[in-house]
Design an enzyme around this catalytic site. Structure first.
Site, short mmCIF file in Angstrom:
data_model
loop_
_atom_site.label_atom_id
_atom_site.label_comp_id
_atom_site.label_asym_id
_atom_site.label_seq_id
_atom_site.Cartn_x
_atom_site.Cartn_y
_atom_site.Cartn_z
N LYS A 239 0.85 -1.20 0.00
CA LYS A 239 0.00 0.00 0.00
C LYS A 239 0.88 1.25 0.00
CE LYS A 239 -3.10 2.66 3.08
NZ LYS A 239 -3.98 2.65 4.26
N ASP A 244 -2.35 10.26 3.83
CA ASP A 244 -3.77 9.90 4.01
C ASP A 244 -4.47 10.96 4.84
OD1 ASP A 244 -6.21 8.68 4.25
OD2 ASP A 244 -5.50 6.98 5.48
N LYS A 251 -9.75 12.83 8.41
CA LYS A 251 -9.19 12.49 9.71
C LYS A 251 -9.13 13.73 10.61
CE LYS A 251 -6.14 8.67 8.31
NZ LYS A 251 -6.82 7.60 9.04
N ASP A 262 1.75 6.31 5.63
CA ASP A 262 0.76 5.41 5.04
C ASP A 262 1.27 4.73 3.75
OD1 ASP A 262 -1.63 4.26 5.69
OD2 ASP A 262 -2.85 5.66 4.52
N ASP A 321 -11.95 7.24 4.04
CA ASP A 321 -10.72 6.97 4.79
C ASP A 321 -10.32 5.49 4.73
OD1 ASP A 321 -8.52 7.51 6.33
OD2 ASP A 321 -9.61 7.74 8.23
N ARG A 325 -7.60 -0.30 1.21
CA ARG A 325 -8.16 -1.55 0.70
C ARG A 325 -8.63 -1.41 -0.75
NH1 ARG A 325 -12.63 -1.70 5.38
NH2 ARG A 325 -10.91 -0.72 6.49
N1 BES Z 1 -4.06 4.55 7.02
C1 BES Z 1 -5.19 4.26 7.81
C2 BES Z 1 -4.93 3.21 8.86
C3 BES Z 1 -4.08 3.57 10.03
C4 BES Z 1 -4.48 4.56 10.91
C5 BES Z 1 -2.95 2.85 10.26
C6 BES Z 1 -3.69 4.85 11.99
C7 BES Z 1 -2.18 3.13 11.34
C8 BES Z 1 -2.54 4.13 12.21
C9 BES Z 1 -6.33 3.75 6.95
O1 BES Z 1 -6.38 4.22 5.65
C10 BES Z 1 -7.57 4.16 7.65
O2 BES Z 1 -7.79 5.33 7.77
N2 BES Z 1 -8.34 3.18 8.11
C11 BES Z 1 -9.52 3.45 8.84
C12 BES Z 1 -10.57 2.50 8.34
C13 BES Z 1 -11.95 2.85 8.77
C14 BES Z 1 -12.40 4.12 8.09
C15 BES Z 1 -12.86 1.71 8.40
C16 BES Z 1 -9.24 3.22 10.30
O3 BES Z 1 -8.52 2.30 10.65
O4 BES Z 1 -9.74 4.01 11.11
ZN ZN Z 2 -4.57 4.79 4.83
ZN ZN Z 3 -7.44 6.05 5.50
#
Ligand code: BES
Ligand code: ZN
Ligand code: ZN
Length: 472
Positions: A239, A244, A251, A262, A321, A325
Site C-alpha cells: 500500500k 492519508d 481524519k 501510510d 478513509d 483496501r
Molecule cells: N491509514 C489508515 C490506517 C491507520 C491509521 C494505520 C492509523 C495506522 C494508524 C487507513 O487508511 C484508515 O484510515 N483506516 C480506517 C478504516 C476505517 C475508516 C474503516 C481506520 O482504521 O480508522
Molecule cells: Zn490509509
Molecule cells: Zn485512511
C-alpha cells in the site's frame, strides 16, 4: 546510506577492544575472577549483566603481550543468553560504543550481526544529529559467512525506516516510482507504470482514490518484474498511500499527524523485493505498488459514490478513509491474473490492527495454513514476531451493501482489521496462497537499535520464509 559492509570485518588478529558477553547465569562467575578495582566499578554502576546494559572497564595498569588487544579499555555487556545471541543482542553496543574496533571474547557473534549493523543507522536527512558516534567495527571469525545476509537485511530495514520517515512532500508517488526505477536498474528488472487518468479504465479503485491529487501528485500503479520467467512466480504488493488525509471522511488533526507513514506497506514491499533481488533468489518476482495520495479537492471521491473495480465488483464508498483496501484490491486482482505461486501484501491498513495488537506485532492474515505456519515460524527465528488473525467468513455480511456488490467500510468499528482483510480477500485470487500484513510501520517507543519513527515489521520474517521456500 550507512556503509554497513564496513562495520564487520574478518578477524585476522587486528588490534581491537574486547567485549565480554555475560548473562544472568554467568555474571557471578565473571565477577569472582575480577580484581577489586573492577568489582568496585561494576558495583558503582550497578552492573549485573542485565540485557542491553554494558560497561567500559579501564585496562590501565594491565600489561598484555597480546598485540591484538587494544590497551585503553574493554567492554562487558549483558545479553539474554550468552551462549546464543539473537539479532538484537548487540544492538545496544552497536549504537552506544565509542568509535573503534571490537571483538567478542569467547562468544560467537553468529545470529547477532543484524543488530550491530542496524543500530548504527540514523535518519539524518534533515538534521545533523549531535551525539552521533563514529563507526564501531565488529571483528568476527565463524560468523563472517553471515555478513552478506546481515548487510542485506540492514540495508532493507534502513530503506523502510528512511522511506517512512521522509515527509510526504519528499516521498510522493513520483519518488516511489524513482526508487523502484533505481532498484530495477541495479538488478536488471523491468518497470511498468500506469499513471494518471489512464488508470480509470483498468484500475478504477486506484484511480478513484488518487484522482483528487491528480495534478499535484498523480496516482500510479508501479510494477516491477525481475528474474527468470521459468522460475516460480511470486507477487509482492504494498500500500503506497503517500499521505492519508482520510479524504472527505477527513481524519482529525491528531489522526492525520503521522499519515506520511501510510506508504509503509510500499516501503516493506520494496524492501522485500530488494532482498529477493540482492540475494538473487531463484524466483520470478512481480512487485506491485499502487502509489496515491488520499487528498481532498473538488474531484475527490465522496461517501456514497460507487466505484467499479478491476475484478468487476462494484463498491459503495461508505468511508473515504478506508482507501488502502481500494487501491490494494485492484493491485491484488492484477497480481492474481498472472497466477503466481503466492502473494504477500503489506499495508498500514487499519487503526483497528493497532488497537488489537499494539505497535510491535503486525497482524498477519493468511488463507493457506502451511504458508501461515511458515511465516509465524520464520518470525520467531528472526526475532521479528507476527500474530495471525482470522479471515473469518462469519463477518462477510458486514460488508454487504443494499445497492452495490459491497461497501468499502463496515458500519461500526467491530473487528475492523478483519473486515478490512475480508474486503481484500474478495479481490485476491481464490486459488493462490495469500498472506496479508496489516502493519504499523512505526515505532512509537524506542528500543535498542530501534529509534522512534519508521520501522520494518514483518519484513525479515517474510524474507526468511521466502528464503526457506525458494533458497538453495
Ligand atoms: N491509514 C489508515 C490506517 C491507520 C491509521 C494505520 C492509523 C495506522 C494508524 C487507513 O487508511 C484508515 O484510515 N483506516 C480506517 C478504516 C476505517 C475508516 C474503516 C481506520 O482504521 O480508522
Ligand atoms: Zn490509509
Ligand atoms: Zn485512511
Amino acid at each position: 546510506m550507512t556503509d554497513f559492509k564496513a562495520l564487520i570485518e574478518a578477524d585476522t588478529g587486528q588490534t581491537a577492544r574486547t567485549i565480554q558477553i555475560l548473562d544472568a547465569g554467568n555474571f557471578e562467575d565473571w565477577l569472582k575472577g575480577q580484581p577489586d578495582s573492577i568489582r568496585a566499578i561494576a558495583a558503582a554502576y550497578q552492573f549485573v549483566g542485565k540485557p542491553d546494559t554494558f560497561l567500559l572497564l579501564p585496562l590501565v595498569g594491565t600489561k598484555s603481550n597480546d598485540k591484538s588487544v587494544a590497551g585503553d579499555f574493554s567492554v562487558v555487556a549483558g545479553v539474554p543468553d550468552h551462549e546464543k545471541l539473537d539479532p538484537w543482542s548487540l544492538a545496544k553496543l552497536g549504537s552506544g560504543l565509542p568509535e573503534g574496533k571490537y571483538r567478542l571474547h569467547e562468544t560467537s557473534a553468529k545470529g547477532s550481526l543484524f543488530g550491530w549493523l542496524i543500530s548504527q543507522h540514523e535518519f539524518d536527512r534533515y538534521k545533523q544529529l549531535p551525539d552521533r558516534q563514529g563507526p564501531s567495527v565488529l571483528l568476527v571469525k565463524d560468523a563472517i559467512a553471515q555478513r552478506d545476509e546481515a548487510v542485506r537485511q540492514a540495508q532493507a530495514t534502513a530503506m523502510v525506516r528512511d522511506m517512512v520517515n521522509t515527509p510526504a512532500a519528499d516521498m510522493g508517488p513520483d519518488k516511489i516510482e524513482t526508487l523502484v526505477d533505481k532498484l530495477s536498474e541495479k538488478h536488471g528488472g523491468e518497470v511498468k507504470v500506469t499513471r494518471g487518468d489512464t488508470l480509470e479504465e483498468h484500475f478504477p479503485m486506484i484511480h478513484g482514490v488518487g484522482k483528487a491529487a491528480m495534478r499535484a501528485h498523480a496516482p500510479r500503479l508501479i510494477e516491477l518484474k525481475w528474474g527468470k520467467a521459468d522460475h516460480p512466480k511470486i507477487a509482492i504488493v504494498g500500500k503506497g498511500v503517500t499521505f492519508d488525509t482520510g479524504g472527505l471522511s477527513m481524519k482529525s488533526p491528531a489522526g492525520m499527524l503521522l499519515m506520511k507513514k501510510d506508504m509503509g506497506g510500499a516501503a516493506h514491499a520494496l524492501a522485500l523485493a530488494s532482498l529477493v533481488m540482492e540475494a538473487k533468489l531463484p524466483v520470478h518476482l512481480h512487485l506491485l505498488i499502487p502509489a496515491v495520495e488520499n487528498a481532498i479537492d473538488g474531484s475527490a471521491l465522496r461517501p456514497g459514490d460507487i466505484l467499479n473495480s478491476r475484478k468487476g465488483l462494484t463498491v459503495e464508498i461508505t468511508n473515504t478513509d478506508a482507501e488502502g483496501r481500494l487501491v490494494l484490491g485492484d493491485a491484488l486482482t492484477l497480481a492474481g491474473e498472472e497466477e503466481p505461486e503466492l502473494i504477500i501484501d503489506f499495508a498500514t491498513l487499519t487503526g483497528a490492527a493497532r488497537v488489537a495488537l499494539g505497535p510491535d506485532l503486525p497482524a498477519m492474515f493468511c488463507d493457506d495454513p502451511e504458508m501461515a505456519d511458515g511465516l509465524l515460524q520464520a518470525g520467531e527465528q528472526e526475532s521479528d514476531p507476527l500474530w495471525q488473525m482470522p479471515l473469518w467468513s462469519g463477518y462477510d455480511a458486514m460488508l454487504n451493501s443494499p445497492i452495490a456488490d459491497c461497501v468499502n467500510s463496515a458500519s461500526g468499528s467491530f473487528a475492523g482489521c478483519i473486515t478490512a482483510a475480508l474486503f481484500l480477500k474478495k479481490f485476491a485470487p481464490d486459488s493462490v496462497p495469500w498472506a496479508h500484513f496489516d502493519t504499523f510501520a512505526w515505532r512509537p517507543v524506542a528500543k535498542p537499535g530501534r529509534p522512534i519513527g519508521g520501522e520494518a515489521l514483518g519484513l525479515r520474517a517474510s524474507w526468511r520464509f521466502l528464503q526457506g521456500r525458494y533458497g538453495q
